[in-house]
Design an enzyme around this catalytic site. Structure first.
Site, PDB file in Angstrom:
ATOM      1  N   ASN A  75       0.789  -1.232   0.000  1.00  0.00           N
ATOM      2  CA  ASN A  75       0.000   0.000   0.000  1.00  0.00           C
ATOM      3  C   ASN A  75       0.823   1.285   0.000  1.00  0.00           C
ATOM      4  OD1 ASN A  75      -2.036  -1.860   0.156  1.00  0.00           O
ATOM      5  ND2 ASN A  75      -2.798  -1.202   2.135  1.00  0.00           N
ATOM      6  N   ASN A 100      -3.967  -1.557  -4.763  1.00  0.00           N
ATOM      7  CA  ASN A 100      -3.439  -0.565  -3.819  1.00  0.00           C
ATOM      8  C   ASN A 100      -1.986  -0.188  -4.084  1.00  0.00           C
ATOM      9  OD1 ASN A 100      -5.855  -0.226  -2.450  1.00  0.00           O
ATOM     10  ND2 ASN A 100      -5.436  -1.931  -1.066  1.00  0.00           N
TER      11      ASN A 100
END
Length: 186
Positions: free
Chosen positions: A66, A112
């Site tokens: 992420n 992500n």
């Protein structure tokens, strides 16, 4: 001319052979074939090799998926890599297992790691090699699926994916993204 090839994944032994780590697997395999070793450095593990006068850097961000953009941005700046010579290897649930698709730009598709890269680089215009991992999961179970290991039937396909990704990376560095797409996107 220098290139930066970034394999996306998560660090730690619990993620080693998960579907989400196919990008790590691909750059690990490439490093092995080029007989180079990764060294832990700022925001990731990095190595390099030469091909026909070009330096090709391989990066495995240590920022977790992420926050991949932070590592990609840092190394692009450090190595003075233009976005045209950046290639990100990522898993893709929208593609069947064994399918590889090279793109010169595009949206994150909900991924992500790609979202983070887009946010930090402030562009969607960078190469990405999307590596199909299939979509064999129940509604609401996407995260469990991408963080699970490949099953015994799928594991036999992984060598093909890794060999093909090596071919694509070499072609990308030597012939450019358009020629490589013409050759490998079918």
């Amino acid at each position: 001319m220098n290139f930066l090839i970034v394999g996306l994944g998560n660090i730690g032994p619990e993620y080693l052979f998960t579907r989400h780590n196919i990008g790590f697997m691909a750059v690990d395999y490439l490093a092995k074939t080029k007989e180079v070793s990764f060294k832990q450095d700022r925001l990731g593990a990095i190595t390099s090799y030469k091909v026909k006068g070009h330096t090709v850097y391989l990066l495995k961000p240590s920022t977790f998926m992420n926050l991949s953009g932070k590592a990609v941005n840092y190394w692009c700046q450090q190595l003075k890599i233009e976005k045209e010579r950046l290639l990100v290897l990522t898993d893709d649930i929208a593609l069947p297992l064994e399918t590889l698709r090279l793109k010169p730009k595009g949206s994150s598709g909900g991924h992500n790691g790609l979202k983070s890269i887009e946010e930090v680089l402030q562009t969607q215009e960078y190469g990405r090699l999307r590596m199909g991992i299939g979509a064999d999961f129940s509604k609401g179970r996407q995260a469990d699926f991408v963080l699970s290991n490949f099953n015994s039937d799928e594991i036999d396909i992984i060598p093909f994916i890794l060999i093909r990704s090596n071919e694509i990376i070499d072609c990308f560095c030597l012939e450019g993204i358009q020629q490589t797409m013409n050759k490998y996107n079918q």
